[in-house]
Design an enzyme around this catalytic site. Structure first.
Site, PDB file in Angstrom:
ATOM      1  N   ASP A 113      -4.841   3.432  -1.788  1.00  0.00           N
ATOM      2  CA  ASP A 113      -5.876   3.614  -0.719  1.00  0.00           C
ATOM      3  C   ASP A 113      -6.555   5.250  -1.051  1.00  0.00           C
ATOM      4  O   ASP A 113      -5.859   6.024  -1.001  1.00  0.00           O
ATOM      5  CB  ASP A 113      -5.371   3.696   0.657  1.00  0.00           C
ATOM      6  CG  ASP A 113      -5.130   2.416   1.002  1.00  0.00           C
ATOM      7  OD1 ASP A 113      -5.993   1.561   0.989  1.00  0.00           O
ATOM      8  OD2 ASP A 113      -4.088   2.119   1.595  1.00  0.00           O
TER       9      ASP A 113
ATOM     10  N   HIS B 183      -1.348  -1.393  -4.047  1.00  0.00           N
ATOM     11  CA  HIS B 183      -2.542  -1.010  -3.206  1.00  0.00           C
ATOM     12  C   HIS B 183      -2.648   0.219  -3.331  1.00  0.00           C
ATOM     13  O   HIS B 183      -1.706   1.024  -2.582  1.00  0.00           O
ATOM     14  CB  HIS B 183      -2.470  -2.003  -2.091  1.00  0.00           C
ATOM     15  CG  HIS B 183      -4.060  -1.767  -1.259  1.00  0.00           C
ATOM     16  ND1 HIS B 183      -5.219  -2.498  -1.691  1.00  0.00           N
ATOM     17  CD2 HIS B 183      -4.346  -0.684  -0.374  1.00  0.00           C
ATOM     18  CE1 HIS B 183      -5.902  -2.430  -0.895  1.00  0.00           C
ATOM     19  NE2 HIS B 183      -5.676  -1.033   0.099  1.00  0.00           N
TER      20      HIS B 183
ATOM     21  N   MET C 264      -9.117   8.033   0.118  1.00  0.00           N
ATOM     22  CA  MET C 264      -9.759   8.340   1.209  1.00  0.00           C
ATOM     23  C   MET C 264     -10.446   9.770   0.892  1.00  0.00           C
ATOM     24  O   MET C 264      -9.800  10.692   0.630  1.00  0.00           O
ATOM     25  CB  MET C 264      -9.163   8.465   2.588  1.00  0.00           C
ATOM     26  CG  MET C 264      -8.392   7.033   2.593  1.00  0.00           C
ATOM     27  SD  MET C 264      -7.369   7.078   4.091  1.00  0.00           S
ATOM     28  CE  MET C 264      -6.773   5.555   4.196  1.00  0.00           C
TER      29      MET C 264
ATOM     30  N   SER D  56       0.749  -1.130  -0.100  1.00  0.00           N
ATOM     31  CA  SER D  56      -0.034  -0.120   0.037  1.00  0.00           C
ATOM     32  C   SER D  56       0.865   1.378   0.038  1.00  0.00           C
ATOM     33  O   SER D  56       1.638   1.415   0.856  1.00  0.00           O
ATOM     34  CB  SER D  56      -0.772   0.261   1.296  1.00  0.00           C
ATOM     35  OG  SER D  56      -1.640   1.211   1.360  1.00  0.00           O
TER      36      SER D  56
ATOM     37  N   HIS E  98      -8.344   0.832  -3.803  1.00  0.00           N
ATOM     38  CA  HIS E  98      -9.135   0.716  -2.657  1.00  0.00           C
ATOM     39  C   HIS E  98     -10.056   2.058  -2.414  1.00  0.00           C
ATOM     40  O   HIS E  98      -9.350   2.750  -1.864  1.00  0.00           O
ATOM     41  CB  HIS E  98      -8.582   0.163  -1.309  1.00  0.00           C
ATOM     42  CG  HIS E  98      -9.145  -0.063   0.061  1.00  0.00           C
ATOM     43  ND1 HIS E  98      -8.417  -0.148   1.248  1.00  0.00           N
ATOM     44  CD2 HIS E  98     -10.609  -0.170   0.327  1.00  0.00           C
ATOM     45  CE1 HIS E  98      -9.436  -0.312   1.875  1.00  0.00           C
ATOM     46  NE2 HIS E  98     -10.653  -0.325   1.499  1.00  0.00           N
TER      47      HIS E  98
ATOM     48  N   ASP F 188      -6.291  -6.598   4.791  1.00  0.00           N
ATOM     49  CA  ASP F 188      -5.660  -5.205   4.682  1.00  0.00           C
ATOM     50  C   ASP F 188      -5.729  -4.550   6.034  1.00  0.00           C
ATOM     51  O   ASP F 188      -6.799  -4.246   6.716  1.00  0.00           O
ATOM     52  CB  ASP F 188      -6.570  -4.254   3.580  1.00  0.00           C
ATOM     53  CG  ASP F 188      -5.982  -2.891   3.531  1.00  0.00           C
ATOM     54  OD1 ASP F 188      -4.855  -2.770   4.096  1.00  0.00           O
ATOM     55  OD2 ASP F 188      -6.514  -2.227   2.745  1.00  0.00           O
TER      56      ASP F 188
ATOM     57  N   MET G  40     -11.311  -6.120   5.833  1.00  0.00           N
ATOM     58  CA  MET G  40     -10.428  -5.208   6.494  1.00  0.00           C
ATOM     59  C   MET G  40     -10.039  -5.652   8.085  1.00  0.00           C
ATOM     60  O   MET G  40     -11.077  -6.403   8.769  1.00  0.00           O
ATOM     61  CB  MET G  40     -11.092  -3.919   7.019  1.00  0.00           C
ATOM     62  CG  MET G  40     -11.313  -3.064   5.478  1.00  0.00           C
ATOM     63  SD  MET G  40      -9.964  -2.721   4.732  1.00  0.00           S
ATOM     64  CE  MET G  40      -8.940  -1.591   5.747  1.00  0.00           C
TER      65      MET G  40
ATOM     66  N   MET H 185     -12.223   4.117  -0.321  1.00  0.00           N
ATOM     67  CA  MET H 185     -12.940   4.462   0.852  1.00  0.00           C
ATOM     68  C   MET H 185     -13.535   5.952   0.829  1.00  0.00           C
ATOM     69  O   MET H 185     -13.194   6.750   1.601  1.00  0.00           O
ATOM     70  CB  MET H 185     -11.728   4.469   2.030  1.00  0.00           C
ATOM     71  CG  MET H 185     -11.400   3.062   2.391  1.00  0.00           C
ATOM     72  SD  MET H 185      -9.695   3.032   3.413  1.00  0.00           S
ATOM     73  CE  MET H 185      -8.655   3.108   1.880  1.00  0.00           C
TER      74      MET H 185
END
Ligand code: DX5
Ligand code: ZN
Length: 223
Positions: A34, A32, A36, A7, A65, A174, A136, A67
């Site tokens: 992330d 990965h 957000m 990540s 991913h 993760d 998660m 979020m």
């Protein structure tokens, strides 16, 4: 087959291309990413334009991913940015499976994630339609947390169910995964391993990933 997905949340963003190259040459399978929004989770990271810039620097499978709330608003942007696999959260919208169908119709792999408090059962009706599920192992929002071991019971439940139905489902975990605890994840049936701090915050990512693979090979799911 075990896949390791470093990540970049734990990378040095001032030299992102070099950081990605460092884990790519060290043997990563996926990258990965992330995303957000400061609303679904109490933190902000980066969006599609950063992904599109690093896309030009890397051949890794881009594991995005999301979020973010109402992810359907941005799927086209992330596909255009070069996502190979898009994960949305079960808790982030009213009708996650319709977003999954939208993603797969565009030949991009799709995954649903569940937070630690969300039961595995919410995913079971959809396993046939998913390329991957993400369990998660920490509360989403921040890197560098400690893994919550109880979440692995859900990995086991899902792996058992997938095997019973003859599905070759990828199960990703993760949050807080290290060379010391990866075995607990694979023993419970996970095969896609995200690790941020454990891989980026070391000067020896190759040996960390080798150790992770060795541990995973020694601790496989046994039903
Ligand atoms: C947390 C993110 C994770 C995080 C993992 O919300 O989804 O991907 O970056 O980082 P570590 O491995 O440091 O827990
Ligand atoms: Zn993540």
């Amino acid at each position: 087959m075990i896949y390791i997905s470093p990540s970049i949340l734990a990378a040095d963003f001032s030299c992102l291309a070099d950081e990605v190259a460092r884990v790519e040459t060290a043997g990563a399978d996926y990258l990965h990413l992330d995303v957000m929004d400061g609303a679904f989770v109490p933190n902000m990271s980066f969006g599609a334009c950063v992904i599109s810039s690093i896309r030009r620097q890397s051949k890794l499978l881009f594991d995005v991913h999301l979020m973010i709330n109402e992810p359907q608003r941005y799927i086209d942007d992330f596909i255009k940015a070069g996502a190979d696999l898009i994960t949305i959260h079960s808790e982030s919208c009213e009708d996650p499976i319709s977003v999954i169908r939208y993603i797969r119709e565009r030949d991009v792999r799709a995954c649903i994630a569940i937070k630690p408090a969300t039961p595995a059962e919410v995913l079971l009706p959809y396993l046939e339609e998913l390329d991957m599920v993400l369990v998660m192992t920490v509360e989403p929002g921040f890197g560098g947390q400690k893994m919550i071991p109880e979440t692995l019971d859900k990995v086991r439940t899902i792996r058992r169910e997938a095997e019973a139905r003859g599905l070759k489902l990828n199960i990703e975990v993760d949050g807080g995964i290290t060379e010391e605890n990866i075995w607990r994840c694979t023993a419970n049936g996970a095969n896609v391993i995200v690790a941020g701090s454990a891989i980026f915050k070391t000067t020896r990512p190759r040996s960390v990933m080798q150790k992770m693979r060795a541990e995973a090979a020694e601790h496989t799911f046994a039903g």
